[in-house]
Design an enzyme around this catalytic site. Structure first.
Site, PDB file in Angstrom:
ATOM      1  N   TYR A 152       0.839  -1.168  -0.047  1.00 44.46           N
ATOM      2  CA  TYR A 152      -0.132  -0.020  -0.009  1.00 44.46           C
ATOM      3  C   TYR A 152       0.720   1.273   0.170  1.00 44.46           C
ATOM      4  O   TYR A 152       0.355   2.188  -0.871  1.00 44.46           O
ATOM      5  CB  TYR A 152      -0.952  -0.055   1.202  1.00 44.46           C
ATOM      6  CG  TYR A 152      -1.903   0.985   1.430  1.00 44.46           C
ATOM      7  CD1 TYR A 152      -3.136   0.957   0.501  1.00 44.46           C
ATOM      8  CD2 TYR A 152      -1.950   2.246   2.175  1.00 44.46           C
ATOM      9  CE1 TYR A 152      -4.102   1.961   0.723  1.00 44.46           C
ATOM     10  CE2 TYR A 152      -2.747   3.101   2.414  1.00 44.46           C
ATOM     11  CZ  TYR A 152      -3.992   3.096   1.261  1.00 44.46           C
ATOM     12  OH  TYR A 152      -4.936   3.727   1.677  1.00 44.46           O
ATOM     13  N   LYS A 156       0.943   4.186  -2.845  1.00 43.88           N
ATOM     14  CA  LYS A 156       0.436   5.303  -2.741  1.00 43.88           C
ATOM     15  C   LYS A 156       1.625   6.438  -2.848  1.00 43.88           C
ATOM     16  O   LYS A 156       1.319   7.717  -3.221  1.00 43.88           O
ATOM     17  CB  LYS A 156       0.075   5.612  -1.185  1.00 43.88           C
ATOM     18  CG  LYS A 156      -1.241   4.796  -0.970  1.00 43.88           C
ATOM     19  CD  LYS A 156      -2.402   5.311  -1.982  1.00 43.88           C
ATOM     20  CE  LYS A 156      -3.758   4.908  -1.462  1.00 43.88           C
ATOM     21  NZ  LYS A 156      -4.890   5.432  -2.275  1.00 43.88           N
TER      22      LYS A 156
END
Length: 251
Positions: A152, A156
């Site tokens: 993640y 991001k």
């Protein structure tokens, strides 16, 4: 803002996406509410309609190129050519590196990075033709590193580089591209994280809030307000930026 402008918000069935779709409808946009399951979009679409706005539910797996093309074509045909795109859709497959499977990695990359790439590529042609457009990508404070989120965090952080590059490429066509990096926001996704680490959401929130200078958790509307700024005519000289909406200083 006239009703002639059309916005697409991905992951808009709930949470930040739903709040953003509602806010853009308030701002006068016709909004395409995109999520994996079209039926799940009904609540957001209904709320927009009840408030006097115009919305369309669109089911699509944004990591699938054919589905993305079909979705954007459908929006253009039924609502009008999209000039705003909010790449908000996201998934979590948290785990420590040594326990993270290849599928955990690929799924997160597929939705966040590939999905944002495919949606942006499909939508930008309409913006370029119109000579006006706004793309807003949802990053996260996790881009700065977060235990148990190698996939993640990487996705991001990648979205920030994607944002800056698109800002350079599309600027001459009247298209701005910016990113918002939310901090702790109370949503179903953060509830799932609390569950994963074995805490009640109340305790999890208290722990998070104790580290936030303004002393409260974020709400989906806090992010929607930032999106509203970035897609407005008045922000036309702001592009390639990452805005941390986190209740205090980050990067």
């Amino acid at each position: 803002m006239s009703n002639s402008r059309v916005a697409i918000v991905t992951g808009a069935a709930r949470g930040i996406g739903a709040a953003t779709a509602k806010r853009l409808a308030e701002d006068g946009f016709a909004v395409a509410v995109v999520d994996l399951d079209e039926k799940q979009c009904a609540e957001t679409v209904s709320a927009i309609g009840s408030a006097g706005g115009k919305a369309l539910a669109v089911g699509a797996d944004i990591s699938d190129a054919e589905q993305v093309t079909a979705a954007v074509d459908r929006v253009a045909a039924e609502l009008g050519a999209p000039q705003v795109l909010v790449n908000n859709a996201g998934v979590l497959r948290d785990n420590m590196l040594f326990k993270m499977s290849e599928d955990d990695w690929d799924t997160v990359m597929g939705v966040h990075l590939r999905g944002s790439f495919l949606m942006s590529r499909a939508a930008q042609k309409h913006m370029v033709e119109a000579g006006w457009g706004r793309i807003v990508n949802l990053s996260s404070t996790s881009a700065l590193g977060n235990r148990g989120q190698a996939n993640y965090s990487t996705a991001k952080a990648g979205l920030q580089g994607f944002t800056k590059t698109l800002a350079i490429e599309l600027g001459k066509f009247g298209v701005t591209v910016n990113a918002i990096a939310p901090g702790f926001i109370a949503t179903d996704m953060t509830k799932a994280t609390a569950e994963r680490v074995g805490m009640s959401f109340e305790d999890f929130s208290k722990a998070a809030v104790s580290a936030i200078p303004v002393g409260r958790a974020g709400k989906p509307e806090d992010i929607a307000n930032a999106v509203s700024f970035f897609v407005d005519e008045r922000s036309s000289f702001v592009s390639g930026q990452v805005l941390y909406v986190a209740g205090g200083p980050k990067a």
